[in-house]
Design a protein around this motif. Structure first.
Motif, PDB file in Angstrom:
ATOM      1  N   UNK A  52       4.208 -20.475  51.790  1.00 45.55           N
ATOM      2  CA  UNK A  52       4.531 -19.057  51.853  1.00 45.55           C
ATOM      3  C   UNK A  52       5.868 -18.836  52.525  1.00 45.55           C
ATOM      4  N   UNK A  53       6.569 -17.823  52.085  1.00 47.04           N
ATOM      5  CA  UNK A  53       7.751 -17.305  52.769  1.00 47.04           C
ATOM      6  C   UNK A  53       7.699 -15.795  52.610  1.00 47.04           C
ATOM      7  N   UNK A  54       7.859 -15.094  53.705  1.00 48.59           N
ATOM      8  CA  UNK A  54       7.879 -13.641  53.633  1.00 48.59           C
ATOM      9  C   UNK A  54       8.848 -13.056  54.636  1.00 48.59           C
ATOM     10  N   UNK A  55       9.599 -12.053  54.208  1.00 48.10           N
ATOM     11  CA  UNK A  55      10.541 -11.338  55.071  1.00 48.10           C
ATOM     12  C   UNK A  55      10.361  -9.851  54.798  1.00 48.10           C
ATOM     13  N   UNK A  56      10.278  -9.053  55.857  1.00 47.22           N
ATOM     14  CA  UNK A  56      10.170  -7.608  55.682  1.00 47.22           C
ATOM     15  C   UNK A  56      11.340  -7.089  54.865  1.00 47.22           C
ATOM     16  N   UNK A  57      11.090  -6.170  53.931  1.00 45.54           N
ATOM     17  CA  UNK A  57      12.158  -5.682  53.046  1.00 45.54           C
ATOM     18  C   UNK A  57      13.379  -5.147  53.788  1.00 45.54           C
ATOM     19  N   UNK A  58      13.171  -4.472  54.906  1.00 46.52           N
ATOM     20  CA  UNK A  58      14.325  -3.907  55.616  1.00 46.52           C
ATOM     21  C   UNK A  58      15.196  -4.972  56.281  1.00 46.52           C
ATOM     22  N   UNK A  59      14.744  -6.236  56.260  1.00 46.11           N
ATOM     23  CA  UNK A  59      15.533  -7.331  56.831  1.00 46.11           C
ATOM     24  C   UNK A  59      16.045  -8.295  55.762  1.00 46.11           C
ATOM     25  N   UNK A  60      15.857  -7.939  54.493  1.00 46.59           N
ATOM     26  CA  UNK A  60      16.394  -8.762  53.412  1.00 46.59           C
ATOM     27  C   UNK A  60      17.922  -8.724  53.445  1.00 46.59           C
ATOM     28  N   UNK A  61      18.515  -9.750  52.894  1.00 48.53           N
ATOM     29  CA  UNK A  61      19.962  -9.794  52.793  1.00 48.53           C
ATOM     30  C   UNK A  61      20.660 -10.262  54.054  1.00 48.53           C
ATOM     31  N   UNK A  62      19.906 -10.731  55.030  1.00 45.41           N
ATOM     32  CA  UNK A  62      20.486 -11.189  56.294  1.00 45.41           C
ATOM     33  C   UNK A  62      20.417 -12.709  56.463  1.00 45.41           C
ATOM     34  N   UNK A  63      19.939 -13.414  55.451  1.00 39.87           N
ATOM     35  CA  UNK A  63      19.873 -14.871  55.520  1.00 39.87           C
ATOM     36  C   UNK A  63      18.620 -15.412  56.176  1.00 39.87           C
ATOM     37  N   UNK A  64      17.642 -14.557  56.435  1.00 44.25           N
ATOM     38  CA  UNK A  64      16.428 -14.992  57.140  1.00 44.25           C
ATOM     39  C   UNK A  64      15.592 -15.925  56.275  1.00 44.25           C
ATOM     40  N   UNK A  65      15.306 -15.525  55.044  1.00 41.33           N
ATOM     41  CA  UNK A  65      14.516 -16.390  54.149  1.00 41.33           C
ATOM     42  C   UNK A  65      15.252 -17.693  53.879  1.00 41.33           C
ATOM     43  N   UNK A  66      16.566 -17.606  53.689  1.00 40.54           N
ATOM     44  CA  UNK A  66      17.372 -18.806  53.439  1.00 40.54           C
ATOM     45  C   UNK A  66      17.259 -19.770  54.610  1.00 40.54           C
ATOM     46  N   UNK A  67      17.371 -19.247  55.837  1.00 39.11           N
ATOM     47  CA  UNK A  67      17.285 -20.108  57.025  1.00 39.11           C
ATOM     48  C   UNK A  67      15.907 -20.752  57.140  1.00 39.11           C
ATOM     49  N   UNK A  68      14.865 -19.992  56.853  1.00 36.05           N
ATOM     50  CA  UNK A  68      13.519 -20.571  56.922  1.00 36.05           C
ATOM     51  C   UNK A  68      13.325 -21.612  55.834  1.00 36.05           C
ATOM     52  N   UNK A  69      13.862 -21.366  54.643  1.00 37.03           N
ATOM     53  CA  UNK A  69      13.765 -22.339  53.561  1.00 37.03           C
ATOM     54  C   UNK A  69      14.467 -23.639  53.934  1.00 37.03           C
ATOM     55  N   UNK A  70      15.650 -23.537  54.523  1.00 32.94           N
ATOM     56  CA  UNK A  70      16.365 -24.733  54.985  1.00 32.94           C
ATOM     57  C   UNK A  70      15.498 -25.511  55.971  1.00 32.94           C
ATOM     58  N   UNK A  71      14.906 -24.817  56.921  1.00 33.56           N
ATOM     59  CA  UNK A  71      14.059 -25.485  57.929  1.00 33.56           C
ATOM     60  C   UNK A  71      12.870 -26.181  57.282  1.00 33.56           C
ATOM     61  N   UNK A  72      12.220 -25.529  56.330  1.00 38.96           N
ATOM     62  CA  UNK A  72      11.059 -26.158  55.692  1.00 38.96           C
ATOM     63  C   UNK A  72      11.451 -27.360  54.838  1.00 38.96           C
ATOM     64  N   UNK A  73      12.565 -27.270  54.146  1.00 40.45           N
ATOM     65  CA  UNK A  73      13.033 -28.416  53.353  1.00 40.45           C
ATOM     66  C   UNK A  73      13.358 -29.584  54.285  1.00 40.45           C
ATOM     67  N   UNK A  74      14.034 -29.304  55.375  1.00 42.37           N
ATOM     68  CA  UNK A  74      14.355 -30.373  56.337  1.00 42.37           C
ATOM     69  C   UNK A  74      13.091 -30.954  56.959  1.00 42.37           C
TER      70      UNK A  74
END
Length: 170
Positions: A75-97
């Motif tokens: 799962x990955x989830x980010x509140x809509x009002x915080x989209x576009x700030x790189x939060x999901x991308x950063x979490x995805x990087x962490x999970x891949x690593x």
């Protein structure tokens, strides 16, 4: 993510995924399996009315199950009002690593066919659509199975889009 995060994450999950949200106990069970699971939260600082730093607000979360040679982003989830700030991308990087550290050769995920923003993020990371699970989600949407081969992959991407959702089975 730790035990005291479960109630907040359960509420976020319900807000983000509606009928496809996970029950609270599933998050509890996932946290109880640290040998094969890794869950993280994203927090942002808040400001009080007098301009001083307030308590952190949880705005996203993500989880990985890894049983080498395969990691599975649950799962990955980010509140809509915080989209576009790189939060999901950063979490995805962490999970891949994390999958790489745990010995995975491939990372898998399922994403709703109705979530093109998430699909695009995953494609930028090198995930390829390998299968479609018809009517996989309770809302009736298809689940697109995507795979990232870690052999030679660097886990990096160049664009800055975030997403509000990948969800594995519930």
């Amino acid at each position: 993510m730790v035990a005291h995060d479960v109630d907040v994450i359960t509420a976020l999950d319900a807000q983000l995924f509606g009928v496809d949200c996970w029950p609270r106990q599933l998050f509890v069970d996932e946290l109880a399996a640290p040998k094969t699971r890794r869950y993280i939260v994203a927090e942002v600082a808040t400001m009080s009315s007098d301009g001083t730093a307030g308590p952190a607000r949880t705005v996203g979360y993500a989880g990985l199950m890894c049983v080498p040679p395969v990691g599975d982003i649950q799962t990955i989830g980010v509140l809509p009002e915080f989209e576009g700030r790189g939060i999901a991308r950063a979490m995805l990087v962490e999970l891949i690593e994390e999958a790489r550290r745990r010995g995975a050769r491939d990372v898998m995920l399922e994403v709703s066919s109705t979530n093109p923003r998430a699909q695009e993020l995953y494609r930028r990371f090198g995930f390829e659509h390998i299968h479609t699970r018809r009517r996989y989600y309770r809302d009736g949407s298809d689940g697109l199975v995507m795979r990232l081969s870690l052999a030679g992959a660097d886990g990096a991407e160049t664009a800055g889009t975030t997403t509000t959702g990948t969800k594995g089975p519930s």
